[in-house]
Design a protein around this motif. Structure first.
Motif, short mmCIF file in Angstrom:
data_model
loop_
_atom_site.label_atom_id
_atom_site.label_comp_id
_atom_site.label_asym_id
_atom_site.label_seq_id
_atom_site.Cartn_x
_atom_site.Cartn_y
_atom_site.Cartn_z
N VAL A 37 42.49 33.85 45.39
CA VAL A 37 42.66 34.59 46.57
C VAL A 37 43.61 33.62 47.29
CG1 VAL A 37 42.02 36.21 49.13
CG2 VAL A 37 40.90 36.71 46.89
N LEU A 38 43.44 32.82 47.78
CA LEU A 38 43.91 32.53 48.87
C LEU A 38 44.98 31.40 48.29
CD1 LEU A 38 40.09 30.81 50.27
CD2 LEU A 38 41.88 32.21 51.11
N LYS A 39 45.07 30.94 46.67
CA LYS A 39 46.07 30.23 46.83
C LYS A 39 47.10 31.63 46.76
CE LYS A 39 45.70 31.40 41.69
NZ LYS A 39 45.51 31.10 40.32
N ALA A 52 38.26 34.26 53.41
CA ALA A 52 36.78 33.53 52.01
C ALA A 52 35.35 34.10 52.92
CB ALA A 52 36.34 32.20 52.88
N GLU A 53 35.22 34.56 54.42
CA GLU A 53 34.31 35.17 54.38
C GLU A 53 34.29 36.32 54.01
OE1 GLU A 53 31.15 35.58 59.06
OE2 GLU A 53 33.63 35.13 59.12
N ALA A 170 27.35 31.26 53.87
CA ALA A 170 27.75 29.70 53.63
C ALA A 170 29.45 29.46 53.01
CB ALA A 170 26.83 28.60 53.56
N TYR A 171 30.57 29.02 53.00
CA TYR A 171 31.28 28.98 53.18
C TYR A 171 32.33 28.15 53.65
CZ TYR A 171 32.65 31.72 56.83
OH TYR A 171 32.50 31.96 57.88
N GLU A 181 40.45 19.67 45.20
CA GLU A 181 39.52 20.61 46.70
C GLU A 181 40.47 21.79 46.50
OE1 GLU A 181 39.28 19.06 51.37
OE2 GLU A 181 40.65 20.68 51.10
N HIS A 182 38.81 22.65 47.13
CA HIS A 182 39.32 23.91 46.71
C HIS A 182 37.60 24.75 47.52
CE1 HIS A 182 35.87 23.12 43.54
NE2 HIS A 182 35.57 24.14 43.15
N TRP A 183 37.67 26.03 47.39
CA TRP A 183 37.08 27.41 48.49
C TRP A 183 35.63 27.46 47.32
CZ3 TRP A 183 36.83 28.39 53.85
CH2 TRP A 183 37.10 27.87 54.23
#
Length: 327
Positions: A37-39, A52-53, A170-171, A181-183
């Motif tokens: 999703v975030l990349k 993320a939430e 939690a995230y 580094e990643h989520w």
């Protein structure tokens, strides 16, 4: 935060039931889904956290929908983050993974160093369920309220569904030696089983005058609700995100007195439904003159998917209801 070996539980949702207290819930762990999703975007840190939430909430809530259904969460506000949209696509067949996609729209010049939720303004939180062709979509809306997106979701279930609901999430970014580094994210959703007469008769005590979960329970139900939420309050971040505590062990640690019962887990993947055919379909309502206005200096009609970043380049003569293909 730092974590060890990737678990088989990553990118899964585990549904469960607490027989003693008449509650149901889900435990979710997301890793590769969030990366997918975030990349696709270079979001500012507060926007990343909100997406993320929202993706984690979507996984927890979406697990309940049926095969081939689609669940969407949306937040729209007048704040720096104007919109967050997520989609959960139910599996095509039993045993197949579900898919999640998400994106956010924001005013970069208005993003501040304040907490992520403070980047939202006044607006609404919505849940939409699409049951497929020929079925009327369902939509429920509540105001943005509380101090987190999980508060918004809990308020939605109390107000629109009259279901006492609580979340513990939690995230954050995972940092491991030798690993980019990643989520990662993890969370629990708990919900009281529906009552025969679910309508609250008391005062609404939630934020912005909305119903809260506590307004919907009384007597033994209230005692059960408070006891189970006291267990949830003991959760630590590493228990939610992993990797040392599998969700099954977590449920036993939290709820061993509540007679927990687990069901089959649901695997989740990042996935988008965009395609050239869908782009052509969305352009089919435009005339040749409209298409001409959309054509770039290079002689192409272009489209970008907000969810996955896919870029499409089309011949203007081949799109619109007056295209050569329609001749």
């Amino acid at each position: 935060m730092s974590f060890g070996t990737k678990l088989a539980w990553d990118d899964t949702v585990l549904p469960f039931q607490l027989d003693r207290s008449d509650m149901r819930g889900r435990v979710a762990r997301l890793d590769g889904v969030l990366s997918g999703v975030l990349k696709q975007h270079n979001y500012p840190a507060p926007v990343e956290a909100l997406v993320a939430e929202m993706a984690l909430l979507t996984a927890l809530i979406g697990q309940t929908i049926k095969l081939r259904w689609k669940l969407s969460l949306q937040v729209q506000t007048n704040g720096p983050v104007r919109m967050i949209a997520t989609d959960y696509y139910g599996p095509e067949e039993e045993g197949q993974p579900a898919r999640i996609r998400a994106y956010a729209s924001f005013d970069a010049d208005r993003i501040t160093e304040a907490a992520p939720f403070d980047q939202l303004g006044q607006g609404y939180f919505a849940i939409l369920i699409d049951q497929g062709e020929g079925m009327q979509p369902y939509q429920g809306i509540t105001p943005v309220a509380g101090t987190s997106l999980s508060d918004c979701a809990a308020a939605y279930f109390a107000q629109s569904e009259q279901l006492p609901t609580t979340f513990a999430l939690a995230y954050g970014r995972s940092t491991e030696p030798g690993v980019p580094e990643h989520w990662r994210a993890g969370g629990i959703m708990l919900q009281h089983m529906p009552k025969a007469s679910p309508f609250a008769s008391g005062e609404a005590t939630g934020d912005a005058g909305l119903l809260a979960a506590e307004d919907l329970v009384e007597g033994d139900e209230k005692e059960n609700w408070n006891r189970v939420n006291a267990h949830v309050a003991t959760l630590e971040e590493l228990e939610l995100i992993g990797p040392s505590v599998p969700p099954t062990d977590l449920l036993v640690r939290l709820f061993h007195e509540e007679q927990p019962r687990v069901y089959d887990s649901q695997t989740i993947r990042f996935g988008c439904t965009c395609s050239e055919d869908r782009v052509r379909q969305s352009l089919s309502i435009y005339s040749a003159r409209d298409i001409e206005k959309m054509t770039t200096d290079e002689g192409l009609v272009t489209a970008d998917c907000q969810f996955c970043g896919a870029h499409y380049e089309l011949d203007p003569a081949s799109v619109g209801f007056e295209s050569d293909d329609k001749a």
